[in-house]
Design a protein around this motif. Sequence first.
Motif, PDB file in Angstrom:
ATOM      1  N   PRO A 262      14.929  13.004  -6.680  1.00 24.24           N
ATOM      2  CA  PRO A 262      14.501  12.206  -5.534  1.00 24.24           C
ATOM      3  C   PRO A 262      13.022  12.427  -5.213  1.00 24.24           C
ATOM      4  O   PRO A 262      12.518  13.539  -5.384  1.00 24.24           O
ATOM      5  N   VAL A 263      12.354  11.364  -4.787  1.00 24.95           N
ATOM      6  CA  VAL A 263      10.927  11.472  -4.441  1.00 24.95           C
ATOM      7  C   VAL A 263      10.818  11.888  -2.973  1.00 24.95           C
ATOM      8  O   VAL A 263      10.951  11.057  -2.066  1.00 24.95           O
ATOM      9  N   THR A 264      10.616  13.184  -2.758  1.00 23.54           N
ATOM     10  CA  THR A 264      10.554  13.704  -1.384  1.00 23.54           C
ATOM     11  C   THR A 264       9.165  14.247  -1.052  1.00 23.54           C
ATOM     12  O   THR A 264       8.959  14.815   0.008  1.00 23.54           O
ATOM     13  N   GLU A 265       8.226  14.100  -1.986  1.00 24.44           N
ATOM     14  CA  GLU A 265       6.854  14.570  -1.751  1.00 24.44           C
ATOM     15  C   GLU A 265       5.900  13.392  -1.876  1.00 24.44           C
ATOM     16  O   GLU A 265       6.213  12.386  -2.488  1.00 24.44           O
ATOM     17  N   GLY A 266       4.711  13.574  -1.307  1.00 27.09           N
ATOM     18  CA  GLY A 266       3.662  12.577  -1.510  1.00 27.09           C
ATOM     19  C   GLY A 266       3.631  11.488  -0.461  1.00 27.09           C
ATOM     20  O   GLY A 266       2.839  10.552  -0.555  1.00 27.09           O
ATOM     21  N   TRP A 267       4.539  11.572   0.531  1.00 26.32           N
ATOM     22  CA  TRP A 267       4.508  10.553   1.583  1.00 26.32           C
ATOM     23  C   TRP A 267       4.537  11.158   2.992  1.00 26.32           C
ATOM     24  O   TRP A 267       4.805  10.496   3.970  1.00 26.32           O
ATOM     25  N   GLY A 268       4.189  12.473   3.047  1.00 21.75           N
ATOM     26  CA  GLY A 268       4.015  13.103   4.356  1.00 21.75           C
ATOM     27  C   GLY A 268       5.284  13.640   4.980  1.00 21.75           C
ATOM     28  O   GLY A 268       5.421  13.680   6.201  1.00 21.75           O
ATOM     29  N   ARG A 269       6.229  14.065   4.136  1.00 22.47           N
ATOM     30  CA  ARG A 269       7.471  14.618   4.685  1.00 22.47           C
ATOM     31  C   ARG A 269       7.179  15.805   5.603  1.00 22.47           C
ATOM     32  O   ARG A 269       7.884  16.038   6.589  1.00 22.47           O
ATOM     33  N   GLU A 270       6.084  16.512   5.289  1.00 24.06           N
ATOM     34  CA  GLU A 270       5.754  17.710   6.081  1.00 24.06           C
ATOM     35  C   GLU A 270       5.411  17.361   7.528  1.00 24.06           C
ATOM     36  O   GLU A 270       5.422  18.225   8.400  1.00 24.06           O
ATOM     37  N   GLU A 271       5.099  16.097   7.803  1.00 26.66           N
ATOM     38  CA  GLU A 271       4.797  15.689   9.182  1.00 26.66           C
ATOM     39  C   GLU A 271       6.084  15.440   9.977  1.00 26.66           C
ATOM     40  O   GLU A 271       6.046  15.199  11.178  1.00 26.66           O
TER      41      GLU A 271
ATOM     42  N   GLY B 143       0.835  -1.192   0.000  1.00 25.93           N
ATOM     43  CA  GLY B 143       0.000   0.000   0.000  1.00 25.93           C
ATOM     44  C   GLY B 143       0.865   1.236   0.000  1.00 25.93           C
ATOM     45  O   GLY B 143       2.091   1.140  -0.008  1.00 25.93           O
ATOM     46  N   ARG B 144       0.217   2.387  -0.017  1.00 31.77           N
ATOM     47  CA  ARG B 144       0.958   3.650  -0.008  1.00 31.77           C
ATOM     48  C   ARG B 144       1.092   4.141   1.426  1.00 31.77           C
ATOM     49  O   ARG B 144       0.107   4.277   2.139  1.00 31.77           O
ATOM     50  N   ALA B 145       2.323   4.427   1.842  1.00 34.35           N
ATOM     51  CA  ALA B 145       2.560   4.864   3.217  1.00 34.35           C
ATOM     52  C   ALA B 145       2.581   6.382   3.292  1.00 34.35           C
ATOM     53  O   ALA B 145       3.007   7.061   2.349  1.00 34.35           O
ATOM     54  N   ARG B 146       2.121   6.885   4.424  1.00 33.15           N
ATOM     55  CA  ARG B 146       2.145   8.337   4.689  1.00 33.15           C
ATOM     56  C   ARG B 146       2.494   8.535   6.144  1.00 33.15           C
ATOM     57  O   ARG B 146       1.916   7.898   7.024  1.00 33.15           O
ATOM     58  N   PHE B 147       3.488   9.382   6.393  1.00 31.85           N
ATOM     59  CA  PHE B 147       3.867   9.622   7.778  1.00 31.85           C
ATOM     60  C   PHE B 147       2.767  10.361   8.528  1.00 31.85           C
ATOM     61  O   PHE B 147       2.170  11.309   7.998  1.00 31.85           O
TER      62      PHE B 147
ATOM     63  N   THR C 204       5.238   6.932  13.244  1.00 31.46           N
ATOM     64  CA  THR C 204       3.985   6.303  12.799  1.00 31.46           C
ATOM     65  C   THR C 204       3.730   6.563  11.311  1.00 31.46           C
ATOM     66  O   THR C 204       3.910   7.686  10.843  1.00 31.46           O
ATOM     67  N   VAL C 205       3.303   5.515  10.601  1.00 29.65           N
ATOM     68  CA  VAL C 205       2.842   5.707   9.222  1.00 29.65           C
ATOM     69  C   VAL C 205       1.458   5.086   9.051  1.00 29.65           C
ATOM     70  O   VAL C 205       1.129   4.091   9.704  1.00 29.65           O
ATOM     71  N   ASP C 206       0.669   5.691   8.177  1.00 27.02           N
ATOM     72  CA  ASP C 206      -0.603   5.093   7.756  1.00 27.02           C
ATOM     73  C   ASP C 206      -0.370   4.472   6.396  1.00 27.02           C
ATOM     74  O   ASP C 206       0.129   5.144   5.488  1.00 27.02           O
ATOM     75  N   VAL C 207      -0.732   3.206   6.243  1.00 32.56           N
ATOM     76  CA  VAL C 207      -0.543   2.537   4.951  1.00 32.56           C
ATOM     77  C   VAL C 207      -1.908   2.232   4.355  1.00 32.56           C
ATOM     78  O   VAL C 207      -2.717   1.511   4.958  1.00 32.56           O
ATOM     79  N   THR C 208      -2.159   2.807   3.171  1.00 36.29           N
ATOM     80  CA  THR C 208      -3.451   2.587   2.517  1.00 36.29           C
ATOM     81  C   THR C 208      -3.278   1.591   1.380  1.00 36.29           C
ATOM     82  O   THR C 208      -2.517   1.825   0.444  1.00 36.29           O
ATOM     83  N   GLY C 209      -3.947   0.470   1.528  1.00 37.15           N
ATOM     84  CA  GLY C 209      -3.871  -0.564   0.502  1.00 37.15           C
ATOM     85  C   GLY C 209      -5.265  -0.942   0.059  1.00 37.15           C
ATOM     86  O   GLY C 209      -6.225  -0.211   0.322  1.00 37.15           O
ATOM     87  N   GLU C 210      -5.360  -2.090  -0.616  1.00 37.60           N
ATOM     88  CA  GLU C 210      -6.649  -2.525  -1.153  1.00 37.60           C
ATOM     89  C   GLU C 210      -7.680  -2.766  -0.063  1.00 37.60           C
ATOM     90  O   GLU C 210      -8.882  -2.590  -0.265  1.00 37.60           O
TER      91      GLU C 210
ATOM     92  N   GLN D  19      -4.162   0.974   7.391  1.00 41.55           N
ATOM     93  CA  GLN D  19      -3.739   0.516   8.719  1.00 41.55           C
ATOM     94  C   GLN D  19      -2.597   1.374   9.236  1.00 41.55           C
ATOM     95  O   GLN D  19      -1.788   1.893   8.468  1.00 41.55           O
ATOM     96  N   ARG D  20      -2.574   1.544  10.534  1.00 45.28           N
ATOM     97  CA  ARG D  20      -1.568   2.395  11.165  1.00 45.28           C
ATOM     98  C   ARG D  20      -0.434   1.497  11.684  1.00 45.28           C
ATOM     99  O   ARG D  20      -0.694   0.482  12.340  1.00 45.28           O
ATOM    100  N   ILE D  21       0.798   1.860  11.374  1.00 43.07           N
ATOM    101  CA  ILE D  21       1.948   1.076  11.836  1.00 43.07           C
ATOM    102  C   ILE D  21       2.873   1.994  12.622  1.00 43.07           C
ATOM    103  O   ILE D  21       3.247   3.069  12.133  1.00 43.07           O
TER     104      ILE D  21
END
Length: 417
Positions: free
Chosen positions: A223-232, A61-65, A70-76, A80-82
């Motif tokens: 580098p991919v530094t956006e789209g995964w919650g770097r701002e958090e 899934g796609r992770a977001r900080f 803590t990350v939230d992972v959104t999958g099919e 879920q929170r990890i």
Amino acid sequence: AADEYFLLREAAASRAIPGITAAEPHLDWSAVVGWKDGIVNRLNNGVTSLLKKARVKIVEGRARFVDGKTVDVTGETGTQRIAAKSIVIATGSEPVELPMLPFAREPGGKIISSEGALALASPPAQLVVVGGGYIGVELGTAFAKAGSKVTIVEATGSILPLYDLDLVKPVRARLDELGVEVLTDARAKGLAGDAGDLVIEGANGAERRLQADSVLVTVGRRPVTEGWGREELVVDMDGAFLRVDEQCRTTMRGVYAIGDVAGEPMLAHKAMAEGEMVAEIIAGQRRRWDKRAIPAICFTDPEIVSVGLSPQEAKAEAQRSGGEIVIGQFPFQANGRAMTLARDDGFVRIVARASDHLVLGIQAVGAGVAELSAAFSLAIEMGACLEDVAGTIHAHPTQGEGFQEAAFKALGHAIHI
Ligand code: NAD
């Protein structure tokens, strides 16, 4: 695959080793791509089973900080929170898009990235490559060998501007032989006309239109530094990259970064070395980045290998400390193995400190020299001196003998030149 096909075509045209001829070969592109996909799948599945064997839980899934732990992972199946004590960011890089040449969103579109190039249904009759760096020249060469008419458009004065001209010259000569047109000091402006020709502008401002079935844009990766919650997170940047220290730690405790997102060079083997180190650090071992060199290889024809400092870099560093350097270069024209491969273009070059002969850098250009990178890297990592390389017996007949000969040359007593 393009190499194999090209060699058969050369034989069919009686341009191979005298006495070898062949019938005109046939290229089934989709079968070749299927074969390539099979290898990619085998490697991916191999990694997946290694992870399973090591009892690693894989969450797709796609992770977001949410925060640094803590990350939230959104999958099919939902989100879920990890939570974790340590987190490693390895988001990699993506191709740079030119505003006037946006990548096609659908398959079959004209403007493609390296990814699109590897998924083409067939080699385009006319391919224009924008950007003559690593990817542009590697893929441009491959498509030329697969039968495309290739034009490379490069903004600076030379293709592969990261390498010195001596290293680039044999590649440039081979591109001419392959019928690849190279336009330097030229920039792409966009598509024009009904046929969607590519408009380019030369150094003098003159415009030219190039016909193209596909336009491959390879002007770098970012580098991919956006789209995964770097701002958090509270992480410092180092230009476009995440800033990391010699243990790949970001500025936030427990958050590590490795690979393309964590700085140059953006190479798989650098990422692999960082990942291995970080795993051990998290497991409680004392490790830090202490590598002397990261090999870089351009898989062009001929190949270019560079490990450690270039002559220019070594000279600049020596000047700062009032020292000098010595350089030894050995041409493959004087190497038996290179002759029997019918490829005696290129050379091996070794750069060392004049005072104690410590090897600072090794470069080579020649057919198949990528495999010499292991010896080059080992020499520099182990702190070899010219005498160590010259005093090592290199098997005959191999291209590796060129390495030993370059060391002899730098020591002032070349044997075979
Ligand atoms: P690159 O930085 O190697 O080359 C980009 C080229 O595009 C440069 O020569 C630049 O002058 C040129 N350019 C930039 N803007 C342009 C424009 N508007 N018109 C024409 N030319 C333009 O980038 P890449 O080839 O896309 O590769 C990206 C990264 O991928 C590299 O930095 C490298 O680390 C990695 N890579 C490595 C390998 C390898 O190790 N064999 C292979 C592929 C990619």
